[in-house]
Design an enzyme around this catalytic site. Structure first.
Site, short mmCIF file in Angstrom:
data_model
loop_
_atom_site.label_atom_id
_atom_site.label_comp_id
_atom_site.label_asym_id
_atom_site.label_seq_id
_atom_site.Cartn_x
_atom_site.Cartn_y
_atom_site.Cartn_z
N LYS A 26 -10.40 -8.46 5.75
CA LYS A 26 -11.85 -8.23 5.62
C LYS A 26 -12.34 -8.92 4.35
O LYS A 26 -11.52 -9.36 3.54
CB LYS A 26 -12.18 -6.74 5.62
CG LYS A 26 -11.69 -5.97 4.41
CD LYS A 26 -12.22 -4.56 4.52
CE LYS A 26 -11.97 -3.77 3.28
NZ LYS A 26 -12.53 -2.44 3.34
N ASP A 77 5.49 0.51 -12.29
CA ASP A 77 5.80 -0.19 -11.05
C ASP A 77 7.18 -0.81 -11.18
O ASP A 77 7.55 -1.29 -12.27
CB ASP A 77 4.75 -1.28 -10.77
CG ASP A 77 4.72 -1.68 -9.30
OD1 ASP A 77 3.76 -1.33 -8.60
OD2 ASP A 77 5.70 -2.32 -8.84
N LYS A 136 4.98 -8.05 -12.00
CA LYS A 136 3.61 -7.53 -11.90
C LYS A 136 3.22 -6.81 -13.19
O LYS A 136 2.12 -6.99 -13.72
CB LYS A 136 3.54 -6.56 -10.71
CG LYS A 136 2.15 -6.14 -10.31
CD LYS A 136 2.19 -5.12 -9.18
CE LYS A 136 1.63 -5.69 -7.90
NZ LYS A 136 1.50 -4.66 -6.84
N LEU A 153 -10.02 5.42 -0.54
CA LEU A 153 -10.75 4.22 -0.98
C LEU A 153 -10.51 3.07 0.00
O LEU A 153 -9.51 3.04 0.72
CB LEU A 153 -10.35 3.82 -2.40
CG LEU A 153 -8.89 3.46 -2.72
CD1 LEU A 153 -8.51 2.09 -2.20
CD2 LEU A 153 -8.68 3.53 -4.22
N CYS A 185 -3.90 -0.32 6.26
CA CYS A 185 -3.99 1.11 6.55
C CYS A 185 -4.13 1.43 8.03
O CYS A 185 -3.28 2.12 8.60
CB CYS A 185 -5.14 1.73 5.78
SG CYS A 185 -4.79 1.81 4.02
P1 NAD Z 1 0.62 -1.80 -2.42
O1 NAD Z 1 1.68 -2.38 -1.59
O2 NAD Z 1 -0.54 -2.63 -2.84
O3 NAD Z 1 1.26 -1.20 -3.76
C1 NAD Z 1 2.40 -0.43 -3.80
C2 NAD Z 1 3.07 -0.67 -5.14
O4 NAD Z 1 4.16 0.26 -5.29
C3 NAD Z 1 3.69 -2.07 -5.29
O5 NAD Z 1 3.19 -2.68 -6.47
C4 NAD Z 1 5.20 -1.79 -5.40
O6 NAD Z 1 5.87 -2.71 -6.23
C5 NAD Z 1 5.20 -0.40 -5.97
N1 NAD Z 1 6.45 0.34 -5.76
C6 NAD Z 1 7.23 0.38 -4.66
N2 NAD Z 1 8.28 1.20 -4.85
C7 NAD Z 1 8.16 1.69 -6.11
C8 NAD Z 1 8.93 2.59 -6.89
N3 NAD Z 1 10.04 3.16 -6.43
N4 NAD Z 1 8.52 2.88 -8.14
C9 NAD Z 1 7.38 2.30 -8.63
N5 NAD Z 1 6.62 1.44 -7.92
C10 NAD Z 1 7.00 1.15 -6.69
O7 NAD Z 1 0.14 -0.49 -1.65
P2 NAD Z 1 -1.34 0.12 -1.56
O8 NAD Z 1 -2.17 -0.69 -0.64
O9 NAD Z 1 -1.84 0.41 -2.93
O10 NAD Z 1 -1.03 1.49 -0.81
C11 NAD Z 1 -0.29 2.52 -1.44
C12 NAD Z 1 -0.38 3.76 -0.57
O11 NAD Z 1 -1.74 4.20 -0.50
C13 NAD Z 1 0.06 3.55 0.87
O12 NAD Z 1 0.69 4.73 1.32
C14 NAD Z 1 -1.24 3.33 1.61
O13 NAD Z 1 -1.15 3.71 2.96
C15 NAD Z 1 -2.16 4.27 0.86
N6 NAD Z 1 -3.57 3.87 0.90
C16 NAD Z 1 -3.89 2.56 0.78
C17 NAD Z 1 -5.24 2.20 0.80
C18 NAD Z 1 -5.64 0.76 0.69
O14 NAD Z 1 -6.80 0.45 0.97
N7 NAD Z 1 -4.76 -0.14 0.27
C19 NAD Z 1 -6.23 3.18 0.96
C20 NAD Z 1 -5.85 4.51 1.06
C21 NAD Z 1 -4.50 4.85 1.04
#
Ligand code: NAD
Length: 450
Positions: free
Chosen positions: A321, A37, A42, A154, A261
């Site tokens: 939620k 990350d 973090k 998820l 999402c």
């Molecule tokens: P998040 O914001 O919790 O986490 C993203 C992480 O990526 C952050 O820790 C950030 O620092 C890191 N990051 C950003 N740029 C980076 C880089 N260049 N190199 C390395 N790390 C980097 O996001 P999330 O909620 O986990 O969602 C991630 C993706 O998954 C999104 O596209 C989201 O739509 C999708 N998604 C999320 C969920 C959910 O419930 N949160 C469910 C299904 C899909």
């Protein structure tokens, strides 16, 4: 790295809700995982054994796999040890409603030319992203990189369970080793695996979220009509849900969907359609209904309290939620802002989301408990159905309140229990809130107060 070991080591780029759960989940299944990350703070916390997000079961899973997950803010270790690079960076909305793919592009830029690596896209991206990324691989002399679309389904709050028990695994693949390597990784989970083309895999994710959001906006509109006609949406949803073509899930009326999402994915699909020349009329309505639904609480408060200036409103729950600290697009943000704009004083309590909320919203007096939030309140609004709110002693709430109004934004409380404490209960689309055929005065202003 030309021959894959028995259990493929992997890299996960992006240690957020999806990335951390995937890293811990794949480690549990026997892979060694390199989790990267750009947020160095973090990574430090993770290395120290802290879990930077609230997700039930994640701490235990990470602790169990301690030696198997390596955290770093650099890609080198990941590239040296893993062929499959799972991308789980954020893809929020831009001002235009399109998905912001800058984090995805940053990852692609950072990966050197290679014949041995493949990107596995877990982040939710618009249909066509895979094709356009493969074009940029070629432009950047990285045509040897493999690409697989493997959208994630998820849900926050039950993410660990969802990772281990997926309904289906969608793998958008082309010729080459990477797609089948991803299929192998998921095989032990026993879920149906849908091998398809990359564009279709991308669309499965967007269409699934848009459909679920549509279901929520649909039942919310039914609830609003119930309020006009004296029907009870809970009874209506129960009757509808027994039809297997409809099903009972996502038929709970409330104050609108939020989270990281649904709002952005529905927007992204609407924009994607628009950008390709198609006006997705249905989604325009789904989005508008959801926005108005959040504001109906304000209309209900006006109906009971008159003007809101100087009135104290307590919000129970802030996260979008229960079982998460995620505040992205939470309905509470709109509510708090509207209440402040109308001159109300807002107190709030959330079991885990206070820190995240403080960063996003001002004008809230944060309380240490639900009872403390209710002190001196003219109205209490249940915003997030945390289990502890469902078990509240409403007599104690009533003792602390100045007024007697309880608005149940999630239809999660037992109206009789609340009324037995001498309080006035109002849910969403529940019987007894409007006389048959006689719209209540408050419901006439609904939609116009936002
Ligand atoms: P998040 O914001 O919790 O986490 C993203 C992480 O990526 C952050 O820790 C950030 O620092 C890191 N990051 C950003 N740029 C980076 C880089 N260049 N190199 C390395 N790390 C980097 O996001 P999330 O909620 O986990 O969602 C991630 C993706 O998954 C999104 O596209 C989201 O739509 C999708 N998604 C999320 C969920 C959910 O419930 N949160 C469910 C299904 C899909």
């Amino acid at each position: 790295m030309s021959t894959a070991p028995a259990r493929e080591p992997i890299a996960v780029i992006g240690a957020g809700y999806v990335g951390l759960v995937s890293a811990a989940g794949f480690a549990e299944l026997g892979s060694e995982v390199w989790c990267v990350d750009i947020d160095a703070a973090k990574i430090e916390r993770l290395r120290a054994g802290e879990v930077p997000i609230h997700e039930p079961g994640l701490g235990e899973l990470l602790a169990r796999s301690a030696g198997a997950v390596h955290f770093s803010s650099e890609l080198d270790g990941a590239l040296a040890h893993a062929r499959l690079l799972f991308v789980a960076v954020g893809t929020p909305s831009t001002y235009s409603g399109d998905a912001d793919l800058s984090a995805v592009h940053a990852v692609v830029e950072a990966i050197p030319p290679s014949e041995e690596h493949a990107l596995v896209m877990k982040s939710t991206v618009p249909c066509g992203t895979g094709a356009s990324l493969q074009r940029s691989f070629r432009e950047q002399g990285k045509e040897g990189l493999g690409y697989v679309s493997c959208p994630e389904f998820l849900r926050e709050g039950s993410a660990v369970h969802d990772f281990m028990h997926p309904d289906r695994v969608i793998v958008g693949l082309e010729d080459g080793w990477a797609g089948e390597a991803v299929v192998e990784l998921y095989a032990p989970l026993g879920a149906p695996i849908v091998r398809t083309d990359i564009a279709s895999a991308e669309m499965v994710k967007l269409a699934s979220n848009a459909f679920l959001a549509t279901k929520i906006s649909f039942i919310n509109e039914i609830a609003n009509v119930c309020e006009q006609t004296g029907a009870d949406v809970i009874e209506v949803a129960r009757g509808m849900g027994l039809d297997p073509r409809i099903g009972p899930l996502f038929l709970q009326a409330g104050i609108g969907y939020g989270g990281s999402c649904f709002p952005k994915d529905v927007d992204a699909l609407k924009q994607l359609a628009g950008n390709s020349g198609y006006h997705f009329q249905l989604l325009t309505a789904v989005i508008e209904v959801n926005e108005l639904q959040k504001r109906r609480v304000i209309a209900k408060l006006h109906k009971h309290l008159g003007g809101l200036a100087g009135q104290r409103v307590a919000l129970l729950g802030l996260a979008f939620k229960p079982d998460t600290d995620d505040m992205r697009e939470a309905s509470s943000l709109v509510l708090a802002a509207r209440l402040n704009a109308d001159g109300a004083r807002v107190s709030a309590y959330d079991p885990v989301a206070e820190e995240q909320a403080r960063a996003l919203v001002s004008g809230i007096d944060f309380a240490g408990s639900a009872l403390e939030a209710a002190r001196g309140a003219d109205a209490v609004v249940l915003v997030t159905e945390w289990p502890e709110f469902l078990a509240l002693d409403w007599a104690q709430v009533a003792e602390r309140m100045r007024g007697d109004l309880v608005i149940d934004g999630r239809n999660a409380l037992d109206p009789e229990v609340v009324r037995a404490a001498g309080l006035t209960y109002e849910g969403v689309g529940r019987a007894g809130e409007a006389r048959s055929g006689q719209p209540s005065p408050g419901s006439r202003v609904i939609g116009g107060t936002g």
